[in-house]
Design a protein around this motif. Structure first.
Motif, mmCIF file in Angstrom:
data_model
loop_
_atom_site.group_PDB
_atom_site.id
_atom_site.type_symbol
_atom_site.label_atom_id
_atom_site.label_comp_id
_atom_site.label_asym_id
_atom_site.label_seq_id
_atom_site.Cartn_x
_atom_site.Cartn_y
_atom_site.Cartn_z
ATOM 1 N N LYS A 77 -43.555 36.415 -49.468
ATOM 2 C CA LYS A 77 -44.707 37.317 -49.430
ATOM 3 C C LYS A 77 -45.755 36.890 -48.410
ATOM 4 O O LYS A 77 -46.601 37.693 -48.012
ATOM 5 C CB LYS A 77 -45.343 37.401 -50.821
ATOM 6 N N TYR A 78 -45.702 35.626 -48.002
ATOM 7 C CA TYR A 78 -46.677 35.131 -47.028
ATOM 8 C C TYR A 78 -46.148 35.196 -45.598
ATOM 9 O O TYR A 78 -46.735 34.608 -44.690
ATOM 10 C CB TYR A 78 -47.115 33.712 -47.401
ATOM 11 N N GLY A 79 -45.045 35.903 -45.400
ATOM 12 C CA GLY A 79 -44.563 36.165 -44.050
ATOM 13 C C GLY A 79 -43.463 35.257 -43.555
ATOM 14 O O GLY A 79 -42.984 35.420 -42.431
ATOM 15 N N PHE A 80 -43.031 34.304 -44.381
ATOM 16 C CA PHE A 80 -41.975 33.384 -43.970
ATOM 17 C C PHE A 80 -40.603 34.058 -44.060
ATOM 18 O O PHE A 80 -40.388 34.950 -44.876
ATOM 19 C CB PHE A 80 -41.989 32.125 -44.836
ATOM 20 N N TRP B 32 -51.383 21.176 -55.858
ATOM 21 C CA TRP B 32 -52.821 20.974 -55.986
ATOM 22 C C TRP B 32 -53.632 21.971 -55.157
ATOM 23 O O TRP B 32 -54.851 22.052 -55.285
ATOM 24 C CB TRP B 32 -53.194 19.547 -55.564
ATOM 25 N N ILE B 33 -52.970 22.702 -54.277
ATOM 26 C CA ILE B 33 -53.650 23.609 -53.354
ATOM 27 C C ILE B 33 -53.454 25.049 -53.813
ATOM 28 O O ILE B 33 -52.320 25.449 -54.086
ATOM 29 C CB ILE B 33 -53.084 23.433 -51.924
ATOM 30 N N PRO B 34 -54.511 25.847 -53.899
ATOM 31 C CA PRO B 34 -54.330 27.265 -54.241
ATOM 32 C C PRO B 34 -53.347 27.917 -53.272
ATOM 33 O O PRO B 34 -53.481 27.761 -52.054
ATOM 34 C CB PRO B 34 -55.737 27.850 -54.074
ATOM 35 N N GLN B 35 -52.328 28.600 -53.797
ATOM 36 C CA GLN B 35 -51.244 29.059 -52.937
ATOM 37 C C GLN B 35 -51.715 30.016 -51.846
ATOM 38 O O GLN B 35 -51.207 29.962 -50.717
ATOM 39 C CB GLN B 35 -50.126 29.695 -53.759
ATOM 40 N N GLU B 36 -52.708 30.868 -52.140
ATOM 41 C CA GLU B 36 -53.161 31.802 -51.116
ATOM 42 C C GLU B 36 -53.815 31.079 -49.942
ATOM 43 O O GLU B 36 -53.772 31.545 -48.810
ATOM 44 C CB GLU B 36 -54.132 32.835 -51.709
ATOM 45 N N VAL C 270 -53.321 9.369 -39.722
ATOM 46 C CA VAL C 270 -53.717 9.867 -41.039
ATOM 47 C C VAL C 270 -55.124 10.436 -40.963
ATOM 48 O O VAL C 270 -56.024 9.808 -40.395
ATOM 49 C CB VAL C 270 -53.676 8.758 -42.112
ATOM 50 N N ILE C 271 -55.308 11.609 -41.543
ATOM 51 C CA ILE C 271 -56.621 12.225 -41.665
ATOM 52 C C ILE C 271 -57.034 12.152 -43.128
ATOM 53 O O ILE C 271 -56.324 12.651 -44.006
ATOM 54 C CB ILE C 271 -56.599 13.699 -41.213
ATOM 55 N N ASN C 272 -58.172 11.511 -43.414
ATOM 56 C CA ASN C 272 -58.667 11.410 -44.793
ATOM 57 C C ASN C 272 -59.474 12.662 -45.121
ATOM 58 O O ASN C 272 -60.654 12.769 -44.823
ATOM 59 C CB ASN C 272 -59.520 10.152 -44.935
ATOM 60 N N SER C 273 -58.801 13.638 -45.727
ATOM 61 C CA SER C 273 -59.422 14.927 -46.024
ATOM 62 C C SER C 273 -58.530 15.686 -46.987
ATOM 63 O O SER C 273 -57.347 15.375 -47.133
ATOM 64 C CB SER C 273 -59.593 15.733 -44.727
ATOM 65 N N ASP C 274 -59.094 16.691 -47.648
ATOM 66 C CA ASP C 274 -58.238 17.635 -48.344
ATOM 67 C C ASP C 274 -57.654 18.589 -47.309
ATOM 68 O O ASP C 274 -58.250 18.827 -46.253
ATOM 69 C CB ASP C 274 -59.014 18.402 -49.413
ATOM 70 N N PHE C 275 -56.475 19.112 -47.595
ATOM 71 C CA PHE C 275 -55.796 19.978 -46.635
ATOM 72 C C PHE C 275 -56.597 21.238 -46.348
ATOM 73 O O PHE C 275 -56.645 21.718 -45.206
ATOM 74 C CB PHE C 275 -54.409 20.350 -47.173
ATOM 75 N N GLU C 276 -57.250 21.767 -47.377
ATOM 76 C CA GLU C 276 -57.958 23.031 -47.218
ATOM 77 C C GLU C 276 -59.021 22.978 -46.124
ATOM 78 O O GLU C 276 -59.209 23.954 -45.388
ATOM 79 C CB GLU C 276 -58.612 23.444 -48.548
ATOM 80 N N SER C 277 -59.735 21.859 -46.006
ATOM 81 C CA SER C 277 -60.832 21.773 -45.042
ATOM 82 C C SER C 277 -60.495 20.927 -43.819
ATOM 83 O O SER C 277 -61.329 20.785 -42.923
ATOM 84 C CB SER C 277 -62.089 21.217 -45.721
ATOM 85 N N ALA C 278 -59.286 20.379 -43.745
ATOM 86 C CA ALA C 278 -58.904 19.557 -42.593
ATOM 87 C C ALA C 278 -58.905 20.406 -41.325
ATOM 88 O O ALA C 278 -58.395 21.529 -41.308
ATOM 89 C CB ALA C 278 -57.529 18.953 -42.821
ATOM 90 N N ASN C 279 -59.483 19.853 -40.268
ATOM 91 C CA ASN C 279 -59.559 20.550 -38.977
ATOM 92 C C ASN C 279 -58.271 20.301 -38.204
ATOM 93 O O ASN C 279 -58.090 19.235 -37.605
ATOM 94 C CB ASN C 279 -60.780 20.063 -38.194
ATOM 95 N N LEU C 280 -57.376 21.270 -38.219
ATOM 96 C CA LEU C 280 -56.064 21.127 -37.607
ATOM 97 C C LEU C 280 -55.823 22.266 -36.622
ATOM 98 O O LEU C 280 -56.322 23.372 -36.806
ATOM 99 C CB LEU C 280 -54.976 21.127 -38.693
#
Length: 255
Positions: A183-186, A113-117, A87-97
């Motif tokens: 639209k995001y390439g999927f 909860w995450i901006p779609q873009e 488990v990584i305690n972080s928000d997804f946007e800034s998690a280093n993955l």
């Protein structure tokens, strides 16, 4: 107030009362992604792990990202016997993955909860070619129309500016989300619906209500008034409430 942090305030009640998901949903995701012990998976917003065990049981290497510190600790302890889990305690946007590293990335009633873009773009970059994104949400409705009307009257009495960020369920909304994902390439984008029914007495329904971010964001004195009045309504209708869960799952693949 950042409503995302309200889930971290009562971890034990959250773990007890939040719904799990139907077996068929997990089977569909695992089959679509061919998930096994040779694959890497990422869960966005694990909470207390309501949607985690079926994926861990495939033997995959599962990493979870969780914003709430207490929830991250709880989930790490809950699944401590699994050596294929972290488990990584972080928000997804800034998690280093690591980019191009995951065969499956999924999120259970958390991705809104995450901006779609930001969210869709980051997932696309993190997935391997051929990797799968699975997003699903649970939507609750009360099956007794008269009881629902009486409960809504209570809510109307205590109107709030806080509104849920989760999308309201409709077939039109499902189609809209699927088109947005494209639209995001999927590719291979599609959605499926699942249903389940749950029953509560008044105290248990209040416990469930207290896992709702909008409710927890209200002043304490207002929450108490609402809970007392809702309990009276439920007890006046026989002391039981039936709710129907509608779960919408979106599957997509990175080319």
């Amino acid at each position: 107030m950042d409503l995302r942090f309200t889930f971290n305030e009562d971890v034990l009640n959250y773990d007890k009362m939040r719904p799990t998901y139907v077996k068929e949903l997990y089977e569909n995701i695992i089959q679509f992604s061919n998930l096994d012990s040779n694959k890497n998976a990422l869960e966005i917003g694990i909470g207390t792990g309501q949607a985690t065990l079926p994926f861990l049981n495939t033997g995959c290497n599962l990493t979870a990202v969780e914003l709430g510190e207490d929830m991250a600790k709880f989930s790490k302890e809950k699944f401590a016997k699994f050596h294929n889990f972290d488990v990584i305690n972080s928000d997804f946007e800034s998690a280093n993955l690591k980019k191009d590293d995951y065969d499956l990335i999924y999120s259970a009633t958390a991705f809104h909860w995450i901006p779609q873009e930001v969210g869709y773009t980051k997932i696309f970059n993190l997935l391997k070619s051929g990797g799968v994104m699975a997003l699903f949400w649970n939507h609750v409705s009360r099956t007794d129309a008269e009881l629902d009307f009486a409960m809504q009257e209570v809510y109307n009495k205590y109107k709030s500016t806080n509104e849920s960020s989760i999308h309201k369920f409709s077939e039109e909304k499902c189609l809209e989300i699927a088109e947005t994902i494209k639209k995001y390439g999927f590719v291979d984008v599609g959605y499926k619906l699942y249903y389940q029914t749950r029953f509560f007495d008044a105290p248990k329904y209040m416990s469930l209500l207290n896992t709702n971010s909008d409710h927890r964001a209200r002043p304490e004195e207002t929450r108490i008034l609402i809970e007392n009045e809702l309990s009276n309504v439920i007890n006046n209708f026989g002391g039981k409430i039936e709710i129907k869960d509608t779960i919408d799952l979106y599957l997509a693949r990175k080319p």
